[in-house]
Design a protein around this motif. Structure first.
Motif, mmCIF file in Angstrom:
data_model
loop_
_atom_site.group_PDB
_atom_site.id
_atom_site.type_symbol
_atom_site.label_atom_id
_atom_site.label_comp_id
_atom_site.label_asym_id
_atom_site.label_seq_id
_atom_site.Cartn_x
_atom_site.Cartn_y
_atom_site.Cartn_z
ATOM 1 N N ILE A 98 0.859 -1.189 0.000
ATOM 2 C CA ILE A 98 0.000 0.000 0.000
ATOM 3 C C ILE A 98 0.891 1.234 0.000
ATOM 4 O O ILE A 98 1.789 1.363 0.841
ATOM 5 C CB ILE A 98 -0.943 0.027 1.214
ATOM 6 C CG1 ILE A 98 -1.819 -1.234 1.236
ATOM 7 C CG2 ILE A 98 -1.824 1.270 1.176
ATOM 8 C CD1 ILE A 98 -2.795 -1.277 2.399
ATOM 9 N N SER A 99 0.649 2.114 -0.953
ATOM 10 C CA SER A 99 1.443 3.331 -1.070
ATOM 11 C C SER A 99 1.319 4.190 0.187
ATOM 12 O O SER A 99 0.243 4.292 0.790
ATOM 13 C CB SER A 99 0.977 4.140 -2.290
ATOM 14 O OG SER A 99 1.515 5.440 -2.263
ATOM 15 N N ASP A 100 2.422 4.813 0.561
ATOM 16 C CA ASP A 100 2.419 5.695 1.721
ATOM 17 C C ASP A 100 1.469 6.869 1.518
ATOM 18 O O ASP A 100 0.915 7.406 2.468
ATOM 19 C CB ASP A 100 3.843 6.208 1.977
ATOM 20 C CG ASP A 100 3.952 6.946 3.295
ATOM 21 O OD1 ASP A 100 3.786 6.308 4.343
ATOM 22 O OD2 ASP A 100 4.190 8.165 3.271
ATOM 23 N N GLY A 128 5.166 1.604 1.181
ATOM 24 C CA GLY A 128 6.288 2.150 0.426
ATOM 25 C C GLY A 128 5.796 3.139 -0.609
ATOM 26 O O GLY A 128 4.618 3.496 -0.641
ATOM 27 N N SER A 129 6.693 3.581 -1.469
ATOM 28 C CA SER A 129 6.294 4.481 -2.551
ATOM 29 C C SER A 129 5.604 3.686 -3.647
ATOM 30 O O SER A 129 5.835 2.477 -3.799
ATOM 31 C CB SER A 129 7.516 5.193 -3.132
ATOM 32 O OG SER A 129 8.325 4.276 -3.858
ATOM 33 N N SER A 130 4.762 4.357 -4.420
ATOM 34 C CA SER A 130 4.036 3.667 -5.489
ATOM 35 C C SER A 130 4.989 3.012 -6.481
ATOM 36 O O SER A 130 4.785 1.862 -6.893
ATOM 37 C CB SER A 130 3.119 4.657 -6.226
ATOM 38 O OG SER A 130 2.094 5.132 -5.371
ATOM 39 N N GLY A 131 6.058 3.737 -6.861
ATOM 40 C CA GLY A 131 7.000 3.196 -7.830
ATOM 41 C C GLY A 131 7.692 1.945 -7.329
ATOM 42 O O GLY A 131 7.796 0.944 -8.050
ATOM 43 N N ASP A 132 8.163 1.966 -6.074
ATOM 44 C CA ASP A 132 8.846 0.803 -5.516
ATOM 45 C C ASP A 132 7.899 -0.386 -5.389
ATOM 46 O O ASP A 132 8.275 -1.536 -5.667
ATOM 47 C CB ASP A 132 9.439 1.140 -4.144
ATOM 48 C CG ASP A 132 10.627 2.090 -4.235
ATOM 49 O OD1 ASP A 132 11.189 2.226 -5.346
ATOM 50 O OD2 ASP A 132 10.971 2.710 -3.218
ATOM 51 N N LEU A 133 6.669 -0.128 -4.957
ATOM 52 C CA LEU A 133 5.710 -1.219 -4.786
ATOM 53 C C LEU A 133 5.333 -1.844 -6.125
ATOM 54 O O LEU A 133 5.182 -3.068 -6.225
ATOM 55 C CB LEU A 133 4.460 -0.710 -4.073
ATOM 56 C CG LEU A 133 4.656 -0.290 -2.614
ATOM 57 C CD1 LEU A 133 3.373 0.294 -2.058
ATOM 58 C CD2 LEU A 133 5.114 -1.470 -1.761
ATOM 59 N N LEU A 134 5.192 -1.024 -7.158
ATOM 60 C CA LEU A 134 4.880 -1.569 -8.478
ATOM 61 C C LEU A 134 6.019 -2.437 -8.999
ATOM 62 O O LEU A 134 5.777 -3.470 -9.639
ATOM 63 C CB LEU A 134 4.577 -0.431 -9.461
ATOM 64 C CG LEU A 134 3.190 0.187 -9.340
ATOM 65 C CD1 LEU A 134 3.095 1.463 -10.160
ATOM 66 C CD2 LEU A 134 2.110 -0.798 -9.770
ATOM 67 N N GLN A 135 7.257 -2.049 -8.730
ATOM 68 C CA GLN A 135 8.384 -2.878 -9.136
ATOM 69 C C GLN A 135 8.362 -4.214 -8.401
ATOM 70 O O GLN A 135 8.603 -5.271 -8.999
ATOM 71 C CB GLN A 135 9.697 -2.142 -8.869
ATOM 72 C CG GLN A 135 9.948 -0.967 -9.797
ATOM 73 C CD GLN A 135 11.264 -0.279 -9.511
ATOM 74 O OE1 GLN A 135 12.108 -0.794 -8.790
ATOM 75 N NE2 GLN A 135 11.449 0.898 -10.084
ATOM 76 N N GLN A 149 -1.871 6.393 -9.246
ATOM 77 C CA GLN A 149 -1.631 6.130 -10.664
ATOM 78 C C GLN A 149 -0.207 6.521 -11.019
ATOM 79 O O GLN A 149 0.265 7.589 -10.653
ATOM 80 C CB GLN A 149 -2.621 6.900 -11.525
ATOM 81 C CG GLN A 149 -2.555 6.515 -12.996
ATOM 82 C CD GLN A 149 -3.661 7.163 -13.793
ATOM 83 O OE1 GLN A 149 -3.985 8.337 -13.626
ATOM 84 N NE2 GLN A 149 -4.282 6.403 -14.669
ATOM 85 N N HIS A 150 0.494 5.624 -11.714
ATOM 86 C CA HIS A 150 1.904 5.820 -12.003
ATOM 87 C C HIS A 150 2.105 6.107 -13.478
ATOM 88 O O HIS A 150 1.449 5.507 -14.340
ATOM 89 C CB HIS A 150 2.695 4.566 -11.616
ATOM 90 C CG HIS A 150 4.140 4.819 -11.327
ATOM 91 N ND1 HIS A 150 4.570 5.584 -10.259
ATOM 92 C CD2 HIS A 150 5.255 4.430 -11.972
ATOM 93 C CE1 HIS A 150 5.878 5.632 -10.251
ATOM 94 N NE2 HIS A 150 6.326 4.949 -11.277
ATOM 95 N N VAL A 151 3.012 7.036 -13.773
ATOM 96 C CA VAL A 151 3.288 7.410 -15.162
ATOM 97 C C VAL A 151 3.743 6.174 -15.941
ATOM 98 O O VAL A 151 4.599 5.416 -15.492
ATOM 99 C CB VAL A 151 4.369 8.500 -15.222
ATOM 100 C CG1 VAL A 151 4.727 8.811 -16.670
ATOM 101 C CG2 VAL A 151 3.898 9.759 -14.509
ATOM 102 N N PRO A 188 11.085 8.771 -6.781
ATOM 103 C CA PRO A 188 10.233 9.165 -7.903
ATOM 104 C C PRO A 188 8.766 9.354 -7.528
ATOM 105 O O PRO A 188 7.877 8.915 -8.274
ATOM 106 C CB PRO A 188 10.389 7.965 -8.841
ATOM 107 C CG PRO A 188 10.497 6.795 -7.907
ATOM 108 C CD PRO A 188 11.219 7.305 -6.688
ATOM 109 N N CYS A 189 8.475 9.945 -6.368
ATOM 110 C CA CYS A 189 7.095 10.140 -5.937
ATOM 111 C C CYS A 189 6.298 10.870 -7.010
ATOM 112 O O CYS A 189 6.662 11.968 -7.448
ATOM 113 C CB CYS A 189 7.079 10.941 -4.638
ATOM 114 S SG CYS A 189 5.431 11.434 -4.107
#
Length: 285
Positions: A98-100, A128-135, A149-151, A188-189
């Motif tokens: 879950i994103s912070d 964590g951050s959205s970018g890290d969690l998506l990875q 939503q991530h770029v 990369p927030c």
């Protein structure tokens, strides 16, 4: 004729390659070598008598047969995991990121709703951050993630959209002629990137006054009087006020919150449905 069963390790390798789009990333996710992954796929293709993936030096894509087989391969692996858990007497585990920027004061309620849905399901939550969690999700380290939503990502189920604003401590004042001091999370927030872009487009000079490792740290900096921050309403520290209209700052849009999941059925899916429903209810304006 009795057919030989499929090698589950080879099926797992195929699913990882298909989902990650890369032999290298599939090997990293499996903590093995690229050659080992390639060998497993080769054996699976020989066993099935067809090519599952089309390869070029820079691209990996599913063949027509691979696209047809992928969903069945996922179902096979999920059935194996369920059967193994029952026979081993182990509790099923659901690992969620879950994103912070999303995990707000409602988090205890969300956890309680999932636990009420299935008290025997072992729930593991990582923030964590959205970018890290998506990875981590792409590496199959997480079964589901709830993120902003991530770029560059167009997948995921939209759970809700949240309104953001520019917030500061009630006694904070911007010094005329100086750049706007902004408290942010590190790159990369996505919220940081969006806020900076909007300020630049509006011609508002700004500077980083504080960089925090989470929303709680950013909120603390705001209430300490260090500057303003782009925050969702439900994430606000007590007493913070919206200074955007007063300072003529650009309006922040409603930002989507998405669920990315590879869980499709069973008890974990029921828990995710409960989480989604609770989240939509919690963040409703």
């Amino acid at each position: 004729m009795i057919m030989r069963p499929l090698d589950l390790d080879a099926v797992q390798a195929f699913v990882r390659i298909a989902e990650l789009g890369s032999f290298t990333r599939a090997a990293e996710a499996a903590r093995t070598t690229q050659s080992a992954v390639s060998l497993k796929l080769k054996r699976l293709e020989e066993r099935l008598g067809c090519r599952l993936l089309e390869r070029t030096p820079r691209h990996v894509a599913l063949s027509a047969q691979g696209a047809s087989f992928l969903e069945h391969a996922r179902e096979l692996l999920e059935a194996h995991d369920r059967a193994f858990a029952v026979l081993a007497g182990a509790r099923q585990r659901l690992t969620i990121g879950i994103s912070d920027h999303v995990a707000g004061p409602e988090l205890p309620e969300l956890i309680a709703r999932m636990n009420a849905q299935d008290p025997q399901l072992l729930i593991e939550i990582r923030i964590g951050s959205s970018g890290d969690l998506l990875q981590s999700f792409d590496r199959r380290e997480l079964e589901a993630v709830v993120v902003r939503q991530h770029v560059g990502r167009s997948d995921g189920e939209i759970l809700t959209e949240e309104k953001f604003g520019w917030y500061a401590a009630p006694n904070w004042q911007h010094r005329a002629g100086e750049p706007l001091p902004v408290a942010t999370m590190p790159e990369p927030c996505g919220v940081r990137v969006l806020a900076g872009q909007l300020l630049d487009e509006a011609g508002v000079p700004w500077t980083e006054a504080f960089v925090g490792g989470g929303v709680a740290a950013v909120s603390a900096a705001v209430m300490a009087g260090l500057g303003v921050a782009a925050l969702a309403r439900r994430m606000l520290p007590f007493g913070a006020i919206n200074v955007g209209p007063t300072l003529g700052l650009p309006e922040l849009p409603r930002l989507p919150v998405l669920l990315h999941s590879r869980v499709r059925d069973g008890r974990p899916r029921d828990a995710l449905v409960a989480l989604s429903a609770a989240f939509r209810s919690a963040v409703r304006d």
